[in-house]
Scaffold this motif. Structure first.
Motif, mmCIF file in Angstrom:
data_model
loop_
_atom_site.group_PDB
_atom_site.id
_atom_site.type_symbol
_atom_site.label_atom_id
_atom_site.label_comp_id
_atom_site.label_asym_id
_atom_site.label_seq_id
_atom_site.Cartn_x
_atom_site.Cartn_y
_atom_site.Cartn_z
ATOM 1 N N ALA A 155 0.776 -1.395 0.151
ATOM 2 C CA ALA A 155 0.180 0.088 0.267
ATOM 3 C C ALA A 155 0.584 1.478 -0.165
ATOM 4 C CB ALA A 155 -0.660 -0.585 0.966
ATOM 5 N N THR A 156 2.012 1.182 0.344
ATOM 6 C CA THR A 156 2.871 2.799 0.929
ATOM 7 C C THR A 156 3.956 2.741 -0.113
ATOM 8 O OG1 THR A 156 4.599 0.984 2.223
ATOM 9 C CG2 THR A 156 2.686 2.520 3.243
ATOM 10 N N GLY A 157 3.595 1.986 -1.898
ATOM 11 C CA GLY A 157 4.264 1.439 -2.430
ATOM 12 C C GLY A 157 5.618 1.169 -2.328
ATOM 13 N N SER A 158 6.227 0.376 -0.647
ATOM 14 C CA SER A 158 7.265 -0.071 -0.922
ATOM 15 C C SER A 158 6.746 -1.816 -0.120
ATOM 16 C CB SER A 158 8.090 -0.074 -0.059
ATOM 17 O OG SER A 158 7.621 -0.272 1.554
ATOM 18 N N ARG A 178 12.088 1.192 1.728
ATOM 19 C CA ARG A 178 11.079 1.430 2.762
ATOM 20 C C ARG A 178 10.675 3.164 2.029
ATOM 21 N NH1 ARG A 178 12.135 -3.095 5.909
ATOM 22 N NH2 ARG A 178 14.535 -3.598 6.115
ATOM 23 N N GLY A 179 11.032 3.701 1.508
ATOM 24 C CA GLY A 179 10.644 4.662 1.751
ATOM 25 C C GLY A 179 11.117 6.088 1.885
ATOM 26 N N SER A 180 10.910 7.458 1.594
ATOM 27 C CA SER A 180 11.201 8.676 1.951
ATOM 28 C C SER A 180 10.851 9.462 3.981
ATOM 29 C CB SER A 180 11.836 9.428 1.367
ATOM 30 O OG SER A 180 10.956 10.436 0.250
ATOM 31 N N ASP A 181 9.563 8.845 3.410
ATOM 32 C CA ASP A 181 8.320 9.545 3.977
ATOM 33 C C ASP A 181 8.526 9.180 6.282
ATOM 34 O OD1 ASP A 181 7.454 6.976 4.502
ATOM 35 O OD2 ASP A 181 6.146 7.267 4.433
ATOM 36 N N LYS A 187 11.132 2.540 9.835
ATOM 37 C CA LYS A 187 11.641 1.389 8.913
ATOM 38 C C LYS A 187 13.011 1.356 9.278
ATOM 39 C CE LYS A 187 10.307 -2.909 8.780
ATOM 40 N NZ LYS A 187 9.887 -3.832 9.812
ATOM 41 N N ILE A 188 13.227 2.116 9.098
ATOM 42 C CA ILE A 188 15.227 2.054 8.593
ATOM 43 C C ILE A 188 16.290 2.279 10.124
ATOM 44 C CG2 ILE A 188 17.345 3.320 7.587
ATOM 45 C CD1 ILE A 188 15.702 4.208 5.844
#
Length: 709
Positions: A15-18, A650-653, A659-660
């Motif tokens: 859902a979040t693009g990853s 994991r995304g940059s938001d 998560k990182i």
């Protein structure tokens, strides 16, 4: 003649693009490899494996396969069941097989589970390669669901005549892992190796000799460890290195470093890394009680592997109740110090609300780990897993465990199945109270997790802690004082604590059914999860906010407190090193200020010898320089690549950054430091003489004094 199509799914939400879980589908690819090698009818099958639910739905609707397998974990159960239900509604004759550890251990609960999930024809418990292959061969001959359900294949469970039918407890284990053709070498994972959002998964052994009651691997059936030949492992790793552009590798081994073969595996990994610069970082659970071998593996891998000491608790009563055997505390201290000296990222895990736990026991465990100089202390809540001993009714009753429910972070989505909109989210059950842990103490322990995350995690203030050790002030002393004074923090930090506390209370539901109904009540509910209004990992999210926005405030608060502590403990030392503490605060700020802004560089002048301090890992007292030195803080190319890869996955938001930060990256998320060449720090007269000499020799005219080395 057309081939029978088989779909095997290890789905995860996107859902979040990853990917919510970003590991390549190695387990189901191994099932495919075994099937395509050992099936009596392998030439009659075409097998597709899937990670992305949308890709699977498109393939299913276009091809309508008669056999579909689904993995069942806590992070994809609802998704797998929802899609299986839609398949059954369209074609009741499709054979639906489930497998995975997220399944009860006792027969009454298994029967109840299968009756609740009528979309599942057959459940395979344990290692599924052999049993799945036998089931497919039986299906090929009969195409009859009743025959499949009443099969004598070991490890299979079904509902027959409204009762549980089984042939035995667990599917047979495979003693020689090399007998499973490598899914990597067969090319079955090539499409996933080209996906930058996924991370390779590999194993060198299977099994766990420990019996921890909270873990699905703590059952007796998996207690014996079976191995893969080192040569085979090295071939697989080389294949990954030459087909994958990322730098991370995850090993599925449950106790890496405990066995003699692990030293050989470490050498194989080091060989591949030397040839291909992969893997840069290895995620793996290291052994629990063989310090020398674990340290040897860490030494061979030269900082690529984090050094784990996952204790869960250091309280003897808690450990007895969860059937856990830990490394001794003195060995833990020795291992951590040795690991830090060889630049291995040391980390440990602690679980809140285990049987027999209390606020004092939980905090004492965390503080002991901090005093052992552990780089990272991951603080988890006690998830109740269906396939674990702790998930049984008897354990819940025995330990008087009170539980609540919440949506797993990023594990939700909206899926279109042939025109029908499916609203779906994964729900986890966590323990929040025991006989010795009331609910308000649980919330206080969660606040303490934030304190530890802000002021200790990832070596964020390691330079300061090392300095204080010289005067008998321990990390635990500082953390206790910080947590005690948290209500006196700056306005921004107070707001962070307030937000964390409110989110912690409101994320929990008393009823799983009510939470599921809420999720499915309206599309706008899932939209709120998409936007981050709901379903966030509360701890990781708030740590991410702090890392991105509040690093300077964190430094200001902690240095204010430690100055007062040092005054009381040793006022003479405070007066002697007051100026150093001011410079140390600035030095530490510039190393850690929003490290995800990796193109940002800082430069400042310092009067203390931070170069030597860094070389000695700040384990010596500071010395003042004769003249100030310029220092540059930057991110080198290797770290940039690592951060970029993590952001891609994991995304940059804020949630992606959180998560990182949850991973064991440790010192990899500190800026590099470059010192001005002290040889150029001379008097003006000496500089002038030197410049004249250079001009006379007509060399180095374009070289600037103060050039960085």
């Amino acid at each position: 003649m057309s081939k029978d199509l088989i779909g095997i799914c290890d789905l995860t939400h996107t859902a979040t693009g990853s990917y919510a879980t970003n590991l390549m589908p190695y387990p189901i690819a191994s099932i495919k490899s075994y099937l395509m090698h050992f099936s009596e009818n392998k030439d009659d099958f075409e097998v597709k494996i899937f990670k992305d639910p949308k890709k699977f739905i498109e393939w299913y609707l276009s091809n309508k396969p008669k056999i579909v397998g689904f993995s069942n974990y806590v992070w994809n159960k609802e998704l797998s069941c929802e899609l299986a239900r839609e398949i059954k509604s369209k074609d009741p004759d499709t054979l639906i097989i489930f497998g995975g550890p997220n399944f009860p251990l006792d027969d009454p609960s298994r029967e109840k589970w299968l009756k609740q999930h009528t979309e599942v024809d057959l459940y395979i418990i344990g290692e599924a390669e052999e049993s799945f292959t036998k089931i497919i061969d039986i299906w090929h001959k009969t195409h009859d669901l009743n025959t499949i359900k009443t099969t004598d294949v070991i490890g299979c469970f079904a509902i027959v005549n409204d009762k549980l039918f089984k042939s035995s407890e667990f599917s047979p284990r495979i003693p020689k892992l090399d007998s499973i053709p490598s899914p990597y070498l067969e090319g079955y994972l090539d499409e996933f190796l080209s996906d930058s959002k996924l991370s390779p998964l590999l194993e060198s052994n299977r099994g766990c000799p420990f019996t921890c009651t909270f873990c699905v691997d703590g059952i007796k059936d998996r207690s014996r460890v079976y191995y893969k030949e080192v040569s085979r492992f090295e071939k697989e790793l080389e294949y990954i290195a030459t087909h994958y552009e990322g730098k991370v590798l995850t090993l599925a081994d449950l106790n890496f470093g405990m066995y003699n073969q692990d030293i050989e595996i470490s050498n194989a990994i080091a060989n591949i890394k030397e040839k291909f610069n992969y893997p840069y970082y290895i995620q793996v659970s290291t052994g629990k009680n063989n310090k020398p071998k674990v340290l040897k593996c860490a030494e061979i891998l030269k900082g690529s592997m984090s050094l784990a000491a996952s204790v869960q608790s250091l309280d003897k009563e808690v450990l007895t109740k969860i059937k856990r055997k830990n490394i001794q505390e003195d060995q833990l201290l020795d291992m951590t110090k040795a690991g830090n000296k060889m630049s291995a990222n040391t980390y440990s895990e602690v679980i809140l609300a285990l049987p027999g736990d209390s606020k004092e026991k939980h905090m004492d465990t965390v503080l002991k780990l901090a005093d052992s100089d552990m780089n990272l202390i991951s603080m988890y809540q006690c998830m109740i897993l269906e396939g674990s001993e702790m998930g049984s009714k008897s354990s819940r009753d025995q330990w008087k465990m009170g539980t609540k429910f919440r949506v797993l972070p990023k594990c939700y989505g909206v899926y279109n199945f042939d025109g029908k909109e499916i609203l779906c989210a994964e729900i986890e059950e966590i323990c929040v109270t025991t006989e010795s842990l009331p609910i308000e103490d649980y919330y206080e322990c969660r606040l303490f997790a934030l304190t530890e995350g802000l002021f200790y995690q990832d070596r964020v203030l390691v330079e300061m802690y090392r300095f204080l050790e010289n005067f008998g002030i321990k990390a635990s002393d500082v953390l206790r004082q910080l947590h005690k004074n948290k209500e006196k923090f700056s306005e921004k930090l107070l707001a962070l604590y307030s937000s964390f506390y409110n989110d912690t209370r409101t994320e929990l539901w008393d009823s799983k059914d009510e939470l599921r109904e809420f999720i499915k009540s309206d599309r706008t509910v899932i939209d709120r999860y998409y936007k981050g209004e709901l379903g966030k990992n509360v701890l990781f999210r708030h740590r991410a906010i702090a890392a991105l926005e509040l690093s300077d405030s964190i430094h200001d608060e902690v240095f204010k407190i430690i100055e007062e502590m040092l005054k009381i403990k040793n006022n003479q030392a405070y007066l002697q090193y007051k100026d150093y503490l001011n410079e140390l605060k600035e030095f530490s700020k510039l190393r850690k200020r929003n490290v995800f802004d990796y193109e940002k560089q800082y430069e400042s002048e310092f009067n203390y010898d931070f170069k030597t301090l860094m070389e000695k890992d700040f384990e010596i007292l500071p010395q003042k320089l004769e003249k100030s030195v310029k220092v540059r803080f930057f991110t080198n190319d290797e770290k940039k690549l690592m951060i970029k890869e993590q952001i891609a996955e994991r995304g940059s938001d804020v949630d992606g950054i959180g998560k990182i930060l949850s991973r064991t990256l440790g010192s990899m998320l500190l800026r590099n430091v470059e010192f001005e060449n002290i040889a150029y720090e001379q008097s003006k007269k000496e500089k002038m003489v030197k410049e004249i000499e250079i001009l006379e020799k007509d060399v180095g005219i374009n070289q600037s004094p103060g050039e960085f080395v």
